[in-house]
Design an enzyme around this catalytic site. Structure first.
Site, PDB file in Angstrom:
ATOM      1  CE  LYS A 133      65.776 -43.192  48.903  1.00 16.63           C
ATOM      2  NZ  LYS A 133      64.907 -43.343  50.283  1.00 16.63           N
ATOM      3  CG  HIS A 136      70.374 -36.088  50.061  1.00 18.90           C
ATOM      4  ND1 HIS A 136      69.796 -35.045  51.150  1.00 18.90           N
ATOM      5  CD2 HIS A 136      69.439 -37.064  50.214  1.00 18.90           C
ATOM      6  CE1 HIS A 136      68.818 -35.506  51.881  1.00 18.90           C
ATOM      7  NE2 HIS A 136      68.495 -36.760  51.144  1.00 18.90           N
ATOM      8  CG  HIS A 139      71.941 -38.148  54.589  1.00 18.99           C
ATOM      9  ND1 HIS A 139      71.659 -38.321  53.406  1.00 18.99           N
ATOM     10  CD2 HIS A 139      71.119 -38.896  55.561  1.00 18.99           C
ATOM     11  CE1 HIS A 139      70.662 -39.437  53.434  1.00 18.99           C
ATOM     12  NE2 HIS A 139      70.269 -39.694  54.662  1.00 18.99           N
TER      13      HIS A 139
HETATM   14  N1  ARG Z   1      67.452 -43.915  57.734  1.00 15.49           N
HETATM   15  C1  ARG Z   1      66.612 -43.065  58.392  1.00 15.49           C
HETATM   16  C2  ARG Z   1      66.247 -41.751  57.176  1.00 15.49           C
HETATM   17  O1  ARG Z   1      67.330 -41.512  56.645  1.00 15.49           O
HETATM   18  C3  ARG Z   1      66.981 -42.092  59.573  1.00 15.49           C
HETATM   19  C4  ARG Z   1      67.152 -43.554  60.826  1.00 15.49           C
HETATM   20  C5  ARG Z   1      67.218 -42.730  61.956  1.00 15.49           C
HETATM   21  N2  ARG Z   1      67.569 -43.491  63.049  1.00 15.49           N
HETATM   22  C6  ARG Z   1      66.576 -44.231  63.599  1.00 15.49           C
HETATM   23  N3  ARG Z   1      66.955 -44.865  64.748  1.00 15.49           N
HETATM   24  N4  ARG Z   1      65.313 -44.413  63.127  1.00 15.49           N
HETATM   25  O2  ARG Z   1      65.274 -41.180  57.307  1.00 15.49           O
END
Ligand code: ARG
Length: 572
Positions: A133, A136, A139
């Site tokens: 992905k 964007h 983030h």
């Molecule tokens: N990759 C996830 C997202 O973009 C966020 C992860 C955050 N960290 C975690 N340990 N869950 O929604």
């Protein structure tokens, strides 16, 4: 210690010396909370309202204020005056200036740093992007809040571990591979990168709506990844590499780095013992074929651990990751900088960890934040109108370049400064408000050199540097701090004096915006000082003091900007 805390402690001492045996008098901490800044400066710099003492002492507040002022012995810190039940403090301005300035001169650019966190470790899970992905604008906050908290905690002596918990596991990767095999080419992806990957994925979703068999094919590809099929693994690794390569460009622009990229797939072979542990502890119950941890008691929906088909989910991996981090880093705190939408997820997993009997579960904190929109539009959600962070950053740099061209045509390293200013403007906006607030990004505001903005603070820093470049060598001159007794210098000194407390508070509340605020206030106070006073004129001992104050402002602004991840050019 900031001035108010110190005055409160001294007032408490004075009170105790007068009435050692009286019960119910406020402690220093409470007095600190009661201290006020009088609306009219002629009433003093601070005031302690004695009304709170009337009851325990059974005396009228004006009498109390008079008694306290008569017993006051610390004229070196402040002189006092009783007025209508208030004990008014007038700081000894010269001593105050001397105190702050000597702290600064002793600590230099480490002013505000401490060893508060010595021997303690903080894990910070931030940015945590998803493979395949694009990066964007959504983030930006997790990346910058996390990066800033790393610096803040590090400055306070903690060991920090920055973790990019990559979203690199899930059935969507099977679909991606399937789409690639059907409609993509190696060259296409090499050339188009994530844009091409996104196109393929979108096509998959669209076609799968009419062709359910496609979903099965996607699932089969994911199964292949799980089973370690060489072809599936190779493609999957390659997708990951392309994503990270693009992300790295953004991280480089932002000046952000990580200690670990252990993402979801890292925990695949580590979940089994955790699931067994949950079972052994009697926490797993079956619900419609799936295995869950019941959280009815806690008024939450059950936390899903294993799906009907036995597959693990996001939560299973997060529980495993928390345990792994505790065993590996022995963290004193584990912060998750993730948008507020995942609030329930984190409450669930923290509760599950607690139920598993891990005392450190209470040290896991979800540091949530609001949404970023762009001129009023919520970008991440609008189909076909996703603002890519890299584009935004590049645009910021070119806009900053134009402004610099106009304002400082003779500047030598315009490109470098444009990068620092453009990126700084974006970061500043992101960290300018309480993190839970939604942020609306507007170019005019972000790049307004005169408003509350990154460029404004950077410009003030450059102004300090310019004054210092012009100053003669005062190394043999003893500064006379009496030169700093005016209102503007004192206002600036008070803000500088409070700065170390602000850093600690920002760490406690996980709130980088407190630093943004402080550094903006300091820049404004310095500019006010700069307009009202001729810094380099007059007696060398007086000029040396004003130059030292300028250097103090420079140093604190630089540190503050660094703590929120913004660079401080010396000329602009
Ligand atoms: N990759 C996830 C997202 O973009 C966020 C992860 C955050 N960290 C975690 N340990 N869950 O929604």
């Amino acid at each position: 210690m900031d001035t108010m805390t110190r005055l409160a402690a001294l007032a408490a001492e004075c009170m105790e010396s007068l009435w050692p045996d009286t019960e119910g008098l406020p402690a220093a901490e409470e007095i600190r909370g009661l201290l006020a800044v009088p609306p009219d400066p002629s009433m003093g710099d601070y005031a302690f309202p004695c009304f709170r003492l009337a009851r325990p002492l059974r005396t009228a507040p004006p009498r109390i204020a008079e008694a306290m002022c008569a017993a006051w012995k610390r004229e070196d810190v402040a002189s006092v005056q009783p007025v209508n039940g208030y004990m008014n403090f007038f700081l000894n301005r010269v001593n105050f200036a001397a105190e702050i300035m000597s702290a600064l001169q002793a600590q230099g650019d480490r002013y505000g740093a401490s060893d508060l966190g010595k021997g303690k470790t903080v894990c910070l899970d931030y940015s945590s992007i998803n493979i395949a992905k694009r990066f964007h604008i959504g983030h930006l906050s997790t990346t910058m809040i996390g990066h800033s908290l790393c610096r803040i905690y590090g400055f306070l002596g903690y060991t920090t571990v920055g973790i990019n918990h990559l979203g690199d596991w899930g059935t969507q990767f099977g679909k991606m591979i399937c789409a690639y095999k059907k409609w993509g080419t190696r060259e296409g992806i090499e050339a188009g990168g994530l844009t091409e990957m996104t196109r393929l994925y979108v096509r998959f979703e669209a076609e799968a709506e009419n062709d359910p068999a496609l979903e099965d094919e996607g699932r089969a590809w994911f199964k292949k990844i799980e089973d370690g099929d060489p072809e599936a693994l190779e493609i999957f690794r390659w997708f990951k590499e392309i994503t990270l390569k693009e992300a790295m460009r953004v991280y480089d622009l932002l000046g952000v780095s990580f200690d670990s990229y252990a993402g979801e797939s890292f925990y695949i072979d580590k979940m089994e013992p955790v699931i067994q542990d949950l079972r052994d502890k009697g926490l797993l119950t079956q619900s419609e074929g799936a295995w869950v941890v019941d959280l009815t008691e806690d008024k939450m929906p059950p936390c899903l651990i294993l799906k009907k088909d036995g597959a693990t989910i996001y939560a299973t991996r997060d529980i495993t990751a928390a345990i792994y981090r505790q065993n590996t880093y022995h963290f004193d705190k584990c912060l998750y900088v993730v948008a507020y939408q995942q609030d329930l997820h984190f409450r669930q997993i923290f509760r599950v960890l607690e139920k598993m009997g891990f005392p450190w579960a209470k040290d896991c904190v979800h540091v949530s934040f609001g949404m970023v929109s762009f001129d009023g539009e919520a970008l991440a959600t609008r189909k076909g109108h996703v603002v890519l962070l890299e584009d935004l950053l590049n645009q910021a740099v070119s806009k900053a370049r134009e402004i610099i061209e106009e304002k400082s045509p003779n500047l030598e390293n315009k490109d470098e400064v444009a990068r620092q200013v453009g990126i700084g403007a974006v970061i500043y906006t992101d960290l300018s408000a309480n993190r839970i607030k939604d942020i609306n990004f507007q170019w005019d505001r972000a790049l307004n050199f005169d408003g509350e903005s990154g460029p404004y603070v950077q410009y003030t820093h450059a102004r300090c540097c310019s004054v210092l470049r012009k100053a003669p060598d005062f190394s043999g001159v003893t500064p006379d701090w009496a030169a700093l007794s005016d209102d503007e210098a004192q206002a600036l000194l008070r803000l500088i004096g409070r700065f170390p407390d602000v850093i600690r508070e920002a760490a406690e509340k996980y709130e980088p915006s407190m630093i943004t605020r402080a550094v903006t206030d300091i820049a404004q106070a310095y500019n006010k000082y700069y307009y009202e006073h001729r810094i380099l004129d007059g007696e060398p001992s007086l000029a040396a003091a004003r130059v030292a104050l300028t250097d103090a402002a420079r140093s604190v602004i630089r540190t503050g900007l660094w703590l929120i991840g913004i660079e401080a050019p010396e000329r602009m």
